[in-house]
Design a protein around this motif. Sequence first.
Motif, PDB file in Angstrom:
ATOM      1  N   GLY A  13      39.029  44.902  42.354  1.00 18.94           N
ATOM      2  CA  GLY A  13      38.362  43.981  41.437  1.00 18.94           C
ATOM      3  C   GLY A  13      37.256  44.612  40.617  1.00 18.94           C
ATOM      4  N   VAL A  14      36.913  45.850  40.904  1.00 24.82           N
ATOM      5  CA  VAL A  14      35.848  46.546  40.176  1.00 24.82           C
ATOM      6  C   VAL A  14      36.523  47.562  39.268  1.00 24.82           C
ATOM      7  CG1 VAL A  14      33.724  47.903  40.369  1.00 24.82           C
ATOM      8  CG2 VAL A  14      34.269  46.189  42.106  1.00 24.82           C
ATOM      9  N   ALA A  15      36.774  47.143  38.032  1.00 18.68           N
ATOM     10  CA  ALA A  15      37.583  47.951  37.115  1.00 18.68           C
ATOM     11  C   ALA A  15      36.794  49.037  36.409  1.00 18.68           C
ATOM     12  CB  ALA A  15      38.247  47.045  36.079  1.00 18.68           C
ATOM     13  N   LEU A  90      30.445  39.704  39.805  1.00 14.63           N
ATOM     14  CA  LEU A  90      29.707  39.128  40.930  1.00 14.63           C
ATOM     15  C   LEU A  90      30.528  39.302  42.195  1.00 14.63           C
ATOM     16  CD1 LEU A  90      28.723  35.766  39.317  1.00 14.63           C
ATOM     17  CD2 LEU A  90      27.135  37.093  40.675  1.00 14.63           C
ATOM     18  N   VAL A  91      29.844  39.549  43.287  1.00 15.36           N
ATOM     19  CA  VAL A  91      30.469  39.572  44.602  1.00 15.36           C
ATOM     20  C   VAL A  91      29.833  38.462  45.419  1.00 15.36           C
ATOM     21  CG1 VAL A  91      30.736  40.894  46.743  1.00 15.36           C
ATOM     22  CG2 VAL A  91      30.949  42.047  44.529  1.00 15.36           C
ATOM     23  N   MET A  92      30.668  37.691  46.076  1.00 19.96           N
ATOM     24  CA  MET A  92      30.212  36.687  47.045  1.00 19.96           C
ATOM     25  C   MET A  92      31.013  36.933  48.324  1.00 19.96           C
ATOM     26  SD  MET A  92      29.749  33.294  44.689  1.00 19.96           S
ATOM     27  CE  MET A  92      28.504  32.544  45.768  1.00 19.96           C
ATOM     28  N   ALA A  93      30.474  37.772  49.185  1.00 14.13           N
ATOM     29  CA  ALA A  93      31.171  38.180  50.398  1.00 14.13           C
ATOM     30  C   ALA A  93      30.587  37.440  51.599  1.00 14.13           C
ATOM     31  CB  ALA A  93      31.061  39.689  50.585  1.00 14.13           C
ATOM     32  N   GLY A 117      34.156  38.656  32.614  1.00  9.58           N
ATOM     33  CA  GLY A 117      33.553  39.076  33.876  1.00  9.58           C
ATOM     34  C   GLY A 117      34.384  38.643  35.072  1.00  9.58           C
ATOM     35  N   THR A 118      34.169  39.335  36.179  1.00  9.20           N
ATOM     36  CA  THR A 118      34.959  39.137  37.395  1.00  9.20           C
ATOM     37  C   THR A 118      34.107  38.592  38.528  1.00  9.20           C
ATOM     38  OG1 THR A 118      36.389  40.990  36.790  1.00  9.20           O
ATOM     39  CG2 THR A 118      36.412  40.326  39.097  1.00  9.20           C
ATOM     40  N   LEU A 119      34.629  37.597  39.212  1.00  7.14           N
ATOM     41  CA  LEU A 119      34.035  37.105  40.455  1.00  7.14           C
ATOM     42  C   LEU A 119      34.949  37.539  41.589  1.00  7.14           C
ATOM     43  CD1 LEU A 119      32.177  35.466  42.319  1.00  7.14           C
ATOM     44  CD2 LEU A 119      33.524  33.450  41.718  1.00  7.14           C
ATOM     45  N   ALA A 172      39.898  38.075  43.422  1.00  7.71           N
ATOM     46  CA  ALA A 172      39.132  38.141  42.178  1.00  7.71           C
ATOM     47  C   ALA A 172      39.638  37.080  41.214  1.00  7.71           C
ATOM     48  CB  ALA A 172      39.265  39.528  41.552  1.00  7.71           C
ATOM     49  N   SER A 173      38.727  36.573  40.403  1.00  5.19           N
ATOM     50  CA  SER A 173      39.043  35.645  39.322  1.00  5.19           C
ATOM     51  C   SER A 173      38.202  36.052  38.123  1.00  5.19           C
ATOM     52  CB  SER A 173      38.732  34.202  39.711  1.00  5.19           C
ATOM     53  OG  SER A 173      39.589  33.786  40.755  1.00  5.19           O
ATOM     54  N   THR A 174      38.601  35.605  36.956  1.00  6.75           N
ATOM     55  CA  THR A 174      37.980  36.041  35.709  1.00  6.75           C
ATOM     56  C   THR A 174      37.444  34.857  34.925  1.00  6.75           C
ATOM     57  OG1 THR A 174      39.594  37.823  35.620  1.00  6.75           O
ATOM     58  CG2 THR A 174      38.425  37.347  33.583  1.00  6.75           C
TER      59      THR A 174
END
Length: 182
Positions: A13-15, A90-93, A117-119, A172-174
Amino acid sequence: MDHADHVALLAGGVAATGGPWADLGSGTGAFTLALAELLGPGGVIIAVDKDAGALATLERALRARFPSTALRTVVADFTKPLALPPLHGLVMANSLHFVRHKEPVLRLVREALQPGGTLIVVEYNTDQGNPFVPHPFSYTTWQGLAQAAGLCHPRLLATRPSRFLGQIYAAASTRLEDPIPS
Protein backbone atom coordinates in the motif's frame (compact mmCIF):
# COMPACT_ATOMS: atom_id res chain seq x y z
CA MET A 1 4.72 -10.65 14.73
CA ASP A 2 7.99 -8.87 14.19
CA HIS A 3 9.22 -5.86 12.23
CA ALA A 4 9.48 -7.85 8.98
CA ASP A 5 5.81 -8.87 9.34
CA HIS A 6 4.78 -5.25 9.92
CA VAL A 7 6.68 -4.15 6.82
CA ALA A 8 5.19 -6.97 4.74
CA LEU A 9 1.66 -6.06 5.80
CA LEU A 10 2.06 -2.42 4.71
CA ALA A 11 4.35 -2.86 1.70
CA GLY A 12 1.71 -3.25 -1.00
CA GLY A 13 0.00 0.00 0.00
CA VAL A 14 3.01 2.33 0.17
CA ALA A 15 3.68 3.05 -3.48
CA ALA A 16 6.04 6.02 -3.27
CA THR A 17 8.82 7.18 -1.01
CA GLY A 18 8.69 10.43 0.92
CA GLY A 19 5.53 12.48 1.17
CA PRO A 20 3.64 13.07 4.38
CA TRP A 21 1.99 10.04 5.97
CA ALA A 22 0.29 9.67 9.34
CA ASP A 23 -0.12 6.75 11.72
CA LEU A 24 -3.34 7.20 13.68
CA GLY A 25 -3.38 5.36 16.98
CA SER A 26 0.33 4.67 16.62
CA GLY A 27 1.02 3.51 20.17
CA THR A 28 4.71 2.77 20.61
CA GLY A 29 5.13 2.60 16.87
CA ALA A 30 5.52 -0.92 15.50
CA PHE A 31 3.77 0.11 12.29
CA THR A 32 5.29 3.60 12.31
CA LEU A 33 8.72 1.98 12.15
CA ALA A 34 7.55 -0.24 9.27
CA LEU A 35 6.23 2.84 7.48
CA ALA A 36 9.54 4.64 8.02
CA GLU A 37 11.38 1.74 6.41
CA LEU A 38 9.02 1.75 3.42
CA LEU A 39 9.10 5.52 2.92
CA GLY A 40 12.88 5.58 3.03
CA PRO A 41 15.19 8.51 3.70
CA GLY A 42 13.33 11.80 3.66
CA GLY A 43 10.04 10.22 4.71
CA VAL A 44 7.68 12.39 6.73
CA ILE A 45 5.43 10.77 9.35
CA ILE A 46 2.95 12.24 11.81
CA ALA A 47 2.24 9.83 14.67
CA VAL A 48 -1.01 10.44 16.56
CA ASP A 49 -1.91 8.77 19.84
CA LYS A 50 -3.62 9.71 23.11
CA ASP A 51 -0.71 8.30 25.12
CA ALA A 52 2.19 10.78 25.36
CA GLY A 53 4.43 8.13 26.93
CA ALA A 54 3.88 5.75 24.00
CA LEU A 55 4.72 8.56 21.58
CA ALA A 56 7.94 9.33 23.48
CA THR A 57 8.94 5.65 23.22
CA LEU A 58 8.12 5.70 19.51
CA GLU A 59 10.17 8.84 18.96
CA ARG A 60 13.26 7.32 20.61
CA ALA A 61 12.93 4.11 18.57
CA LEU A 62 12.45 5.95 15.29
CA ARG A 63 15.40 8.30 15.89
CA ALA A 64 17.63 5.29 16.64
CA ARG A 65 16.60 3.23 13.60
CA PHE A 66 15.54 5.79 10.97
CA PRO A 67 17.27 9.10 11.78
CA SER A 68 16.58 10.58 8.32
CA THR A 69 12.81 10.19 8.71
CA ALA A 70 11.01 13.35 9.84
CA LEU A 71 8.65 12.55 12.70
CA ARG A 72 6.06 14.77 14.33
CA THR A 73 4.16 13.35 17.29
CA VAL A 74 0.70 14.59 18.21
CA VAL A 75 -1.03 13.73 21.47
CA ALA A 76 -4.65 13.56 20.35
CA ASP A 77 -7.71 11.40 19.86
CA PHE A 78 -7.93 10.42 16.19
CA THR A 79 -11.72 10.15 16.43
CA LYS A 80 -11.84 13.96 16.66
CA PRO A 81 -10.87 16.48 13.95
CA LEU A 82 -7.09 16.84 13.63
CA ALA A 83 -5.08 19.64 12.06
CA LEU A 84 -3.10 17.60 9.54
CA PRO A 85 -1.58 18.64 6.23
CA PRO A 86 -2.93 16.93 3.09
CA LEU A 87 -1.50 13.44 3.40
CA HIS A 88 -0.21 10.98 0.81
CA GLY A 89 -1.32 8.21 3.10
CA LEU A 90 -2.55 7.08 6.48
CA VAL A 91 -2.02 3.93 8.50
CA MET A 92 -4.54 2.78 11.08
CA ALA A 93 -3.08 -0.42 12.49
CA ASN A 94 -5.04 -2.08 15.28
CA SER A 95 -6.63 1.24 16.21
CA LEU A 96 -10.07 1.20 14.60
CA HIS A 97 -11.10 -1.89 16.57
CA PHE A 98 -11.45 0.39 19.60
CA VAL A 99 -14.07 2.49 17.78
CA ARG A 100 -17.66 1.28 17.77
CA HIS A 101 -19.04 3.73 15.16
CA LYS A 102 -16.37 3.70 12.48
CA GLU A 103 -18.02 5.50 9.57
CA PRO A 104 -17.88 9.06 11.03
CA VAL A 105 -14.23 8.53 11.98
CA LEU A 106 -13.41 7.19 8.53
CA ARG A 107 -15.06 10.24 6.95
CA LEU A 108 -12.78 12.48 9.05
CA VAL A 109 -9.78 10.39 8.08
CA ARG A 110 -10.75 10.56 4.41
CA GLU A 111 -10.68 14.36 4.55
CA ALA A 112 -7.06 14.28 5.75
CA LEU A 113 -6.02 12.42 2.59
CA GLN A 114 -5.18 14.32 -0.54
CA PRO A 115 -6.98 13.07 -3.67
CA GLY A 116 -5.28 9.84 -4.67
CA GLY A 117 -4.12 9.28 -1.08
CA THR A 118 -4.14 5.83 0.48
CA LEU A 119 -5.62 4.61 3.75
CA ILE A 120 -4.14 1.35 5.02
CA VAL A 121 -5.93 -0.50 7.80
CA VAL A 122 -4.43 -3.40 9.70
CA GLU A 123 -7.01 -5.43 11.56
CA TYR A 124 -7.98 -8.85 12.86
CA ASN A 125 -9.98 -10.68 10.21
CA THR A 126 -13.08 -11.26 12.31
CA ASP A 127 -16.28 -9.46 13.21
CA GLN A 128 -16.36 -10.95 16.72
CA GLY A 129 -14.65 -8.92 19.44
CA ASN A 130 -13.53 -9.57 22.97
CA PRO A 131 -12.65 -7.32 25.93
CA PHE A 132 -9.19 -6.54 24.48
CA VAL A 133 -10.29 -6.03 20.86
CA PRO A 134 -13.90 -4.88 21.24
CA HIS A 135 -14.85 -3.99 17.63
CA PRO A 136 -12.70 -5.75 15.02
CA PHE A 137 -13.88 -5.99 11.41
CA SER A 138 -13.20 -8.59 8.78
CA TYR A 139 -11.89 -7.70 5.34
CA THR A 140 -15.39 -8.29 3.93
CA THR A 141 -16.79 -5.78 6.43
CA TRP A 142 -13.95 -3.37 5.58
CA GLN A 143 -15.02 -3.31 1.94
CA GLY A 144 -18.44 -1.95 2.93
CA LEU A 145 -17.03 0.46 5.52
CA ALA A 146 -14.58 1.93 3.01
CA GLN A 147 -17.28 2.50 0.42
CA ALA A 148 -19.66 4.07 2.98
CA ALA A 149 -16.89 6.49 4.03
CA GLY A 150 -16.19 7.61 0.46
CA LEU A 151 -13.07 5.53 -0.05
CA CYS A 152 -12.76 3.36 -3.11
CA HIS A 153 -10.84 0.45 -4.57
CA PRO A 154 -10.47 -1.53 -1.32
CA ARG A 155 -7.85 -4.19 -1.82
CA LEU A 156 -6.37 -6.84 0.39
CA LEU A 157 -2.63 -6.27 0.74
CA ALA A 158 -1.46 -9.15 2.93
CA THR A 159 -2.41 -11.47 5.77
CA ARG A 160 -0.49 -13.02 8.64
CA PRO A 161 -1.54 -15.71 11.11
CA SER A 162 -2.36 -14.40 14.57
CA ARG A 163 -2.43 -16.51 17.69
CA PHE A 164 -4.73 -13.91 19.20
CA LEU A 165 -7.74 -13.89 16.82
CA GLY A 166 -6.69 -16.24 14.02
CA GLN A 167 -5.56 -13.86 11.29
CA ILE A 168 -4.54 -10.26 10.82
CA TYR A 169 -4.81 -8.50 7.47
CA ALA A 170 -3.81 -5.24 5.84
CA ALA A 171 -6.08 -3.56 3.30
CA ALA A 172 -5.77 -0.32 1.37
CA SER A 173 -8.38 2.05 -0.04
CA THR A 174 -8.02 5.27 -2.00
CA ARG A 175 -9.53 8.71 -1.84
CA LEU A 176 -10.46 9.66 -5.37
CA GLU A 177 -10.62 13.18 -6.70
CA ASP A 178 -13.67 14.94 -5.36
CA PRO A 179 -16.39 15.41 -7.95
CA ILE A 180 -16.41 18.81 -9.61
CA PRO A 181 -19.60 20.72 -8.74
CA SER A 182 -21.79 21.42 -11.77
